[in-house]
Write a protein that holds these residues in place. Structure first.
Motif, mmCIF file in Angstrom:
data_model
loop_
_atom_site.group_PDB
_atom_site.id
_atom_site.type_symbol
_atom_site.label_atom_id
_atom_site.label_comp_id
_atom_site.label_asym_id
_atom_site.label_seq_id
_atom_site.Cartn_x
_atom_site.Cartn_y
_atom_site.Cartn_z
ATOM 1 N N SER A 101 0.822 -1.220 0.000
ATOM 2 C CA SER A 101 0.000 0.000 0.000
ATOM 3 C C SER A 101 0.851 1.263 0.000
ATOM 4 O O SER A 101 0.309 2.371 -0.001
ATOM 5 C CB SER A 101 -0.919 0.014 1.234
ATOM 6 N N GLY A 102 2.167 1.086 0.024
ATOM 7 C CA GLY A 102 3.057 2.246 0.020
ATOM 8 C C GLY A 102 3.152 2.946 1.358
ATOM 9 O O GLY A 102 3.516 4.133 1.417
ATOM 10 N N VAL A 103 2.837 2.233 2.436
ATOM 11 C CA VAL A 103 2.869 2.828 3.775
ATOM 12 C C VAL A 103 4.206 2.514 4.441
ATOM 13 O O VAL A 103 4.523 1.349 4.692
ATOM 14 C CB VAL A 103 1.715 2.293 4.656
ATOM 15 N N ASP A 104 4.989 3.543 4.694
ATOM 16 C CA ASP A 104 6.244 3.362 5.431
ATOM 17 C C ASP A 104 5.923 3.157 6.906
ATOM 18 O O ASP A 104 5.087 3.871 7.477
ATOM 19 C CB ASP A 104 7.149 4.585 5.269
ATOM 20 N N THR A 105 6.609 2.203 7.523
ATOM 21 C CA THR A 105 6.289 1.822 8.899
ATOM 22 C C THR A 105 7.558 1.710 9.730
ATOM 23 O O THR A 105 8.517 1.048 9.320
ATOM 24 C CB THR A 105 5.555 0.463 8.930
ATOM 25 N N ILE A 106 7.548 2.352 10.887
ATOM 26 C CA ILE A 106 8.665 2.261 11.832
ATOM 27 C C ILE A 106 8.267 1.316 12.962
ATOM 28 O O ILE A 106 7.192 1.457 13.550
ATOM 29 C CB ILE A 106 9.018 3.645 12.422
ATOM 30 N N LEU A 107 9.138 0.360 13.252
ATOM 31 C CA LEU A 107 8.923 -0.506 14.411
ATOM 32 C C LEU A 107 9.373 0.235 15.663
ATOM 33 O O LEU A 107 10.419 0.885 15.669
ATOM 34 C CB LEU A 107 9.722 -1.804 14.282
ATOM 35 N N LEU A 108 8.594 0.114 16.731
ATOM 36 C CA LEU A 108 8.917 0.787 17.986
ATOM 37 C C LEU A 108 9.149 -0.235 19.099
ATOM 38 O O LEU A 108 8.681 -1.368 19.037
ATOM 39 C CB LEU A 108 7.779 1.725 18.404
ATOM 40 N N LYS A 109 9.883 0.184 20.092
ATOM 41 C CA LYS A 109 10.081 -0.555 21.348
ATOM 42 C C LYS A 109 10.470 -2.018 21.116
ATOM 43 O O LYS A 109 11.433 -2.297 20.408
ATOM 44 C CB LYS A 109 8.834 -0.404 22.225
ATOM 45 N N GLY A 110 9.730 -2.950 21.711
ATOM 46 C CA GLY A 110 10.138 -4.356 21.703
ATOM 47 C C GLY A 110 10.327 -4.942 20.320
ATOM 48 O O GLY A 110 11.271 -5.700 20.076
ATOM 49 N N LEU A 131 3.716 0.130 16.157
ATOM 50 C CA LEU A 131 4.152 0.577 14.839
ATOM 51 C C LEU A 131 3.856 2.068 14.701
ATOM 52 O O LEU A 131 2.862 2.568 15.233
ATOM 53 C CB LEU A 131 3.423 -0.184 13.732
ATOM 54 N N LEU A 132 4.721 2.762 13.979
ATOM 55 C CA LEU A 132 4.541 4.193 13.727
ATOM 56 C C LEU A 132 4.399 4.417 12.230
ATOM 57 O O LEU A 132 5.227 3.943 11.446
ATOM 58 C CB LEU A 132 5.744 4.976 14.267
ATOM 59 N N VAL A 133 3.345 5.113 11.840
ATOM 60 C CA VAL A 133 3.146 5.484 10.438
ATOM 61 C C VAL A 133 2.971 6.993 10.362
ATOM 62 O O VAL A 133 2.768 7.660 11.380
ATOM 63 C CB VAL A 133 1.916 4.772 9.826
ATOM 64 N N LYS A 134 3.058 7.522 9.164
ATOM 65 C CA LYS A 134 2.814 8.953 8.990
ATOM 66 C C LYS A 134 1.315 9.224 9.100
ATOM 67 O O LYS A 134 0.499 8.375 8.748
ATOM 68 C CB LYS A 134 3.354 9.414 7.640
ATOM 69 N N ARG A 135 0.991 10.404 9.572
ATOM 70 C CA ARG A 135 -0.415 10.715 9.832
ATOM 71 C C ARG A 135 -1.283 10.492 8.592
ATOM 72 O O ARG A 135 -2.375 9.915 8.681
ATOM 73 C CB ARG A 135 -0.548 12.160 10.319
ATOM 74 N N ILE A 193 -1.007 1.240 16.788
ATOM 75 C CA ILE A 193 -0.565 1.996 15.623
ATOM 76 C C ILE A 193 -0.531 3.479 15.981
ATOM 77 O O ILE A 193 -1.555 4.081 16.295
ATOM 78 C CB ILE A 193 -1.498 1.770 14.411
ATOM 79 N N HIS A 194 0.672 4.044 15.933
ATOM 80 C CA HIS A 194 0.881 5.452 16.280
ATOM 81 C C HIS A 194 1.057 6.263 14.999
ATOM 82 O O HIS A 194 1.610 5.778 14.017
ATOM 83 C CB HIS A 194 2.151 5.623 17.129
ATOM 84 N N TRP A 195 0.614 7.513 15.039
ATOM 85 C CA TRP A 195 0.925 8.431 13.950
ATOM 86 C C TRP A 195 1.656 9.671 14.486
ATOM 87 O O TRP A 195 1.984 10.580 13.749
ATOM 88 C CB TRP A 195 -0.338 8.850 13.196
ATOM 89 N N ASN A 196 1.925 9.660 15.784
ATOM 90 C CA ASN A 196 2.660 10.756 16.405
ATOM 91 C C ASN A 196 3.272 10.227 17.696
ATOM 92 O O ASN A 196 2.780 9.250 18.271
ATOM 93 C CB ASN A 196 1.717 11.930 16.713
ATOM 94 N N LEU A 197 4.354 10.851 18.140
ATOM 95 C CA LEU A 197 4.975 10.462 19.406
ATOM 96 C C LEU A 197 4.985 11.680 20.318
ATOM 97 O O LEU A 197 5.829 12.571 20.187
ATOM 98 C CB LEU A 197 6.396 9.931 19.181
ATOM 99 N N LEU A 198 4.009 11.719 21.199
ATOM 100 C CA LEU A 198 3.864 12.802 22.166
ATOM 101 C C LEU A 198 3.917 12.176 23.550
ATOM 102 O O LEU A 198 3.062 11.371 23.909
ATOM 103 C CB LEU A 198 2.533 13.528 21.952
ATOM 104 N N ILE A 199 4.931 12.519 24.321
ATOM 105 C CA ILE A 199 5.134 11.916 25.634
ATOM 106 C C ILE A 199 4.521 12.809 26.707
ATOM 107 O O ILE A 199 4.990 13.926 26.938
ATOM 108 C CB ILE A 199 6.636 11.718 25.937
ATOM 109 N N VAL A 200 3.456 12.333 27.337
ATOM 110 C CA VAL A 200 2.864 13.062 28.460
ATOM 111 C C VAL A 200 3.792 12.909 29.660
ATOM 112 O O VAL A 200 4.173 11.800 30.027
ATOM 113 C CB VAL A 200 1.465 12.518 28.797
ATOM 114 N N CYS A 201 4.173 14.024 30.255
ATOM 115 C CA CYS A 201 5.193 14.010 31.311
ATOM 116 C C CYS A 201 4.571 13.893 32.692
ATOM 117 O O CYS A 201 3.715 14.696 33.064
ATOM 118 C CB CYS A 201 6.048 15.273 31.240
ATOM 119 N N GLU A 202 5.036 12.910 33.443
ATOM 120 C CA GLU A 202 4.587 12.722 34.818
ATOM 121 C C GLU A 202 5.572 13.315 35.823
ATOM 122 O O GLU A 202 5.242 13.488 36.987
ATOM 123 C CB GLU A 202 4.414 11.226 35.105
ATOM 124 N N SER A 203 6.791 13.623 35.365
ATOM 125 C CA SER A 203 7.817 14.111 36.292
ATOM 126 C C SER A 203 7.678 15.595 36.584
ATOM 127 O O SER A 203 8.297 16.106 37.510
ATOM 128 C CB SER A 203 9.209 13.846 35.713
#
Length: 414
Positions: A101-110, A131-135, A193-203
């Motif tokens: 389908s022409g979808v580029d995919t990034i593997l994340l974490k494990g 998995l991370l894909v573009k929006r 399936i992620h399309w963005n990486l936004l880390i909510v901060c607890e610290s």
């Protein structure tokens, strides 16, 4: 004291420090508190390091290690190997569809680490695959999962009015939504399936940290996953992501598993001579994440005994916080309260805050007679023929709860 020896033992076995492990076992025996090997199996499994320990001791079979322990972690090793083999085969099947389908995919974490860092499918347990894909590729990615019979995991509400209320409450947090969860119909495989990486901060260092997606995509590395292909983040971006995810999403909530720290250690160990230190430090600074990222890396340096590149070591300095081993491997009882448990929201207690008599009546009816899917999920009903019985039980419980709430309201007004 006894647990301190156990977590120290599991840590040393994970790192292959056999002499130190033997010393701990003998010390415990001298003090009349021999190691509970059965408890150690459970702890190793919980912390995701049973397979790593097995790899470290399977050939030498140290005499101080109980035979039952070795046998149990051997079972875990081959169990994880089988499970991960199935997971990666399923992932490869889906990635092929995404490739077509022409979808580029990034593997994340494990999934990414299992392919590129551990180099042994049995060493890194996988509960789900991220998995991370573009929006703009997300609709095509969603269609690929639908094609293979996957469903989207959706939160089930007692009724439509309950859902409307929750959606209204949730509006301020919509910006944090950047993923969907997919599961197959037999509940064997789970994909996020992620399309963005936004880390909510607890610290408290920030409300949230938005990773620079353009930079991440520009620096990706292609890997083969079998017949398909995918990508991983650069080592620098991956290291930042793993550290932030560990510190902000887990550690600050007192959720810690040794395997997550070992991930950082393994990635650092593999990339020490190739890490682009300038890019790494500039990106951490761009995110304003020095406190989070540096504390994880310094702790790994101190406890795991790894030498950092001088440029990074100098940037971290002496003032950054480090954590003790009992924080990395806390007692299981300290983590029980953080397990995922379905806790039902008490809408009846909040009904006084709902405007409009019609809404209040709808909430009341929805609470007494919720949607059947909600009933099955909440009460874990396996035999749907018993559903009417559970409705009667729920009616009784809601009635009792309502009477208590009314009684409390009367007392408050006296």
């Amino acid at each position: 004291m006894k647990y301190k020896k156990i977590n120290s033992l599991i840590f040393n076995l994970t790192l292959g420090r056999i002499d130190e492990a033997e010393s701990i076992v003998k010390s415990a025996e001298r003090e009349g508190m021999p190691i509970d090997w059965e408890a150690l199996v459970d702890l190793a499994a919980y912390h995701g390091v049973a397979s790593i320990i097995y790899k470290n001791i399977k050939d030498i079979k140290p005499r101080f290690v109980d035979n039952s322990f070795l046998s149990e972690i051997e079972s875990y090793y081959y169990g994880i190997a089988g499970k991960n083999t199935n997971y990666f085969a399923e992932m490869d099947k889906i990635l092929l569809t995404l490739n077509d389908s022409g979808v580029d995919t990034i593997l994340l974490k494990g999934a990414a680490l299992g392919e590129t860092v551990y180099n042994n499918i049995a060493l890194r347990p996988i509960e789900d695959i991220d998995l991370l894909v573009k929006r703009f590729d997300f609709p095509a990615a969603k269609a690929a999962f639908k094609r293979w019979g996957y469903d989207v995991h959706e939160k089930i509400f007692p009724s439509r009015i309950h859902k409307e209320i929750e959606m209204e409450r949730h509006k301020p947090f919509e910006k944090y939504e950047s993923e969907l969860h997919f599961f197959d119909k037999k509940n064997r495989f789970f994909f996020d399936i992620h399309w963005n990486l936004l880390i909510v901060c607890e610290s408290g260092i920030a409300e949230a940290i938005q990773l620079n997606m353009d930079k991440i995509w520009q620096r990706i590395k292609e890997i083969s996953t079998g017949e398909a292909y995918a990508y991983t983040m650069s080592d620098e971006d991956n290291l930042i992501y793993l550290c932030l995810h560990l510190r902000e999403r887990h550690f600050e909530k007192a959720r810690s598993r040794l395997i997550w720290w070992y991930d950082v250690y393994m990635l650092l160990k593999q990339s020490l001579n190739t890490l682009d230190c300038a890019y790494f430090l500039n990106t951490v600074s761009e995110y304003g994440a020095e406190k989070s990222v540096f504390s994880i890396i310094k702790t790994v340096k101190t406890l795991f005994g790894i030498e950092l590149p001088k440029e990074i070591d100098d940037a971290i300095g002496d003032d950054i916080e480090t954590f003790e081993l009992n924080k990395l491997i806390p007692e299981p009882t300290d983590q029980i309260k953080y397990q995922r448990v379905f806790v039902e929201r008490d809408y009846l207690a909040e009904i006084k805050n709902i405007k409009g008599i019609t809404k209040k009546i709808r909430i009341l009816i929805g609470d007494i007679f919720p949607d059947s899917r909600y009933m099955v999920s909440y009460y874990r009903i396996e035999n749907k023929a018993l559903l009417p019985l559970y409705y009667l039980i729920r009616f009784k419980n809601v009635l009792i709860k309502g009477l208590k709430a009314a009684n409390q309201l009367i007392k408050n007004n006296q």
